[in-house]
Design a protein around this motif. Structure first.
Motif, short mmCIF file in Angstrom:
data_model
loop_
_atom_site.label_atom_id
_atom_site.label_comp_id
_atom_site.label_asym_id
_atom_site.label_seq_id
_atom_site.Cartn_x
_atom_site.Cartn_y
_atom_site.Cartn_z
N PHE A 149 0.85 -1.19 0.00
CA PHE A 149 0.00 0.00 0.00
C PHE A 149 0.88 1.25 0.00
CE2 PHE A 149 -2.70 3.20 2.26
CZ PHE A 149 -3.64 3.33 1.26
N PHE A 174 -6.60 -5.92 3.94
CA PHE A 174 -5.34 -5.27 4.33
C PHE A 174 -4.61 -6.19 5.31
CE2 PHE A 174 -5.22 -0.42 3.79
CZ PHE A 174 -3.88 -0.42 3.43
N TYR A 176 -1.29 -6.20 7.73
CA TYR A 176 -0.24 -5.34 8.29
C TYR A 176 0.71 -6.16 9.15
CZ TYR A 176 -3.47 -1.31 7.63
OH TYR A 176 -4.32 -0.34 7.14
N LEU A 182 -1.23 3.02 8.51
CA LEU A 182 -1.63 3.85 7.36
C LEU A 182 -0.69 5.06 7.37
CD1 LEU A 182 -5.56 3.84 7.43
CD2 LEU A 182 -4.06 2.75 5.75
N GLU A 186 -6.42 9.49 6.72
CA GLU A 186 -7.27 9.64 5.52
C GLU A 186 -8.58 10.34 5.88
OE1 GLU A 186 -8.12 5.79 3.95
OE2 GLU A 186 -6.02 5.29 3.59
N HIS A 188 -11.97 11.04 3.43
CA HIS A 188 -12.43 10.92 2.04
C HIS A 188 -13.93 10.70 1.94
CE1 HIS A 188 -12.26 6.64 2.94
NE2 HIS A 188 -10.95 6.65 3.06
N HIS A 192 -16.66 3.36 4.71
CA HIS A 192 -16.11 2.02 4.88
C HIS A 192 -16.94 1.20 5.87
CE1 HIS A 192 -12.41 2.90 2.81
NE2 HIS A 192 -11.83 3.57 3.78
N TYR A 203 -7.21 2.04 16.13
CA TYR A 203 -7.87 2.75 15.05
C TYR A 203 -8.21 4.16 15.51
CZ TYR A 203 -8.92 1.52 10.30
OH TYR A 203 -8.82 1.37 8.94
N MET A 220 -17.05 3.61 9.07
CA MET A 220 -16.47 4.94 8.91
C MET A 220 -17.32 5.67 7.88
SD MET A 220 -12.45 3.86 8.65
CE MET A 220 -12.41 2.08 8.83
N GLN A 226 -9.53 8.93 9.51
CA GLN A 226 -9.23 7.54 9.88
C GLN A 226 -7.76 7.23 9.74
OE1 GLN A 226 -10.65 5.24 5.98
NE2 GLN A 226 -12.04 6.86 6.61
N TYR A 238 -7.53 -6.83 8.21
CA TYR A 238 -8.96 -6.52 8.14
C TYR A 238 -9.44 -6.54 6.71
CZ TYR A 238 -7.51 -1.44 7.81
OH TYR A 238 -6.96 -0.21 7.49
N TYR A 240 -12.40 -4.84 4.25
CA TYR A 240 -13.25 -3.65 4.29
C TYR A 240 -13.91 -3.36 2.95
CZ TYR A 240 -9.53 -0.88 2.10
OH TYR A 240 -8.59 -0.39 1.23
#
Ligand code: UGY
Ligand code: MN
Length: 254
Positions: A149, A174, A176, A182, A186, A188, A192, A203, A220, A226, A238, A240
């Protein structure tokens, strides 16, 4: 290292632009559109009384004897992801970590035996002039295109559905490494729906930081700031949902 919460306490929160639903809050109920099936509706427009809330639904299906569905409500598309066990789609097995995207107004026979658990995302399909509604997609997480990512190999993103204008939703997974995050907070237009498949982390949602763990659900809303960092001794993963490819001036009515 787990500690049991005292009665009368929960990590679950439902806020104006986000929600965290912990496993401890789950209340199963019969699912509309499914036969002999109990499930947990985790996210839906009802979350905020139907106005300004989620524009999609996310729910868990708990398999049982005779549990099946033959299609969603008119105009509604579905993405079904197998969290555990094996379900059967039109006579073929759909094993753990397989998925099916089912176009609106399509018919199929999906059965969910005991010990099988599904995660389902549903959204009213928004047609796009001149673009055909895609056909059914069946695949596996292992076979999905996966890439670092924004160049970070410690945060790998798998995209389950083709990135094409015919699809007005995306569902991604995702993965990790512990300590990966991240790269920025973000904010946007896309909303989500998220389900923690494994691991834990923190989170950030709007102005709050929530410890999260396997089995947690997060909504979200559009423009909810986020950010996530994976923590603990294991990697975190996760799955999403996000809405994509449609004009923000003409959002679907919720
Ligand atoms: O696709 C996304 O917007 C993703 N990076 N967001 C998230 O994981 N909260
Ligand atoms: Mn995002």
């Amino acid at each position: 290292m787990t500690s049991k919460m005292l009665f009368g306490e929960t990590r679950t929160r439902v806020e104006r632009d986000h929600a965290l639903i912990g496993l401890d809050s789950h209340v199963p109920s019969p699912l509309v559109g499914w036969e002999n099936t109990q499930g947990v509706v985790l996210i839906s427009p009802a979350m905020r009384g139907g106005s300004g809330g989620p524009r999609f639904a996310q729910y868990l299906v708990r398999g049982s004897e005779g549990s099946r569905t033959t299609g969603a409500a008119p105009g509604v598309q579905r993405l079904v992801y197998v969290l555990a066990g094996t379900s059967t789609m039109d006579g073929k097995p759909l094993a753990t970590d397989s998925f099916a995207w089912l176009p609106p107004d399509s018919k199929y026979d999906l059965s969910v035996p005991q010990d099988c658990e599904l995660l389902v995302f549903e959204k009213l399909y928004q047609p796009l002039e001149g673009v055909a509604v895609p056909r059914q997609v069946v695949g596996t997480l292992a076979g999905a295109p996966t890439a670092p990512f924004l160049g970070d190999p410690d945060a790998m993103l798998a995209t389950l559905l083709p990135i094409e204008p015919g699809f007005d939703m995306a569902v991604n997974v995702f993965n990790y490494k512990s300590g990966a995050a991240l790269p920025f907070v973000e904010t946007h237009v896309m909303e989500h729906g998220l389900y923690m498949r494994s691991g834990m982390g923190v989170y950030r949602l709007a102005e709050r930081w929530y410890p999260v763990q396997t089995g947690d659900t997060i909504w979200m809303g559009s423009y909810c700031p986020q950010w996530f960092v994976a923590m603990g001794k294991q990697p975190a993963s996760y799955i999403y949902y996000k809405d994509i490819h449609r004009d923000p001036l003409f959002p679907p009515i919720s």
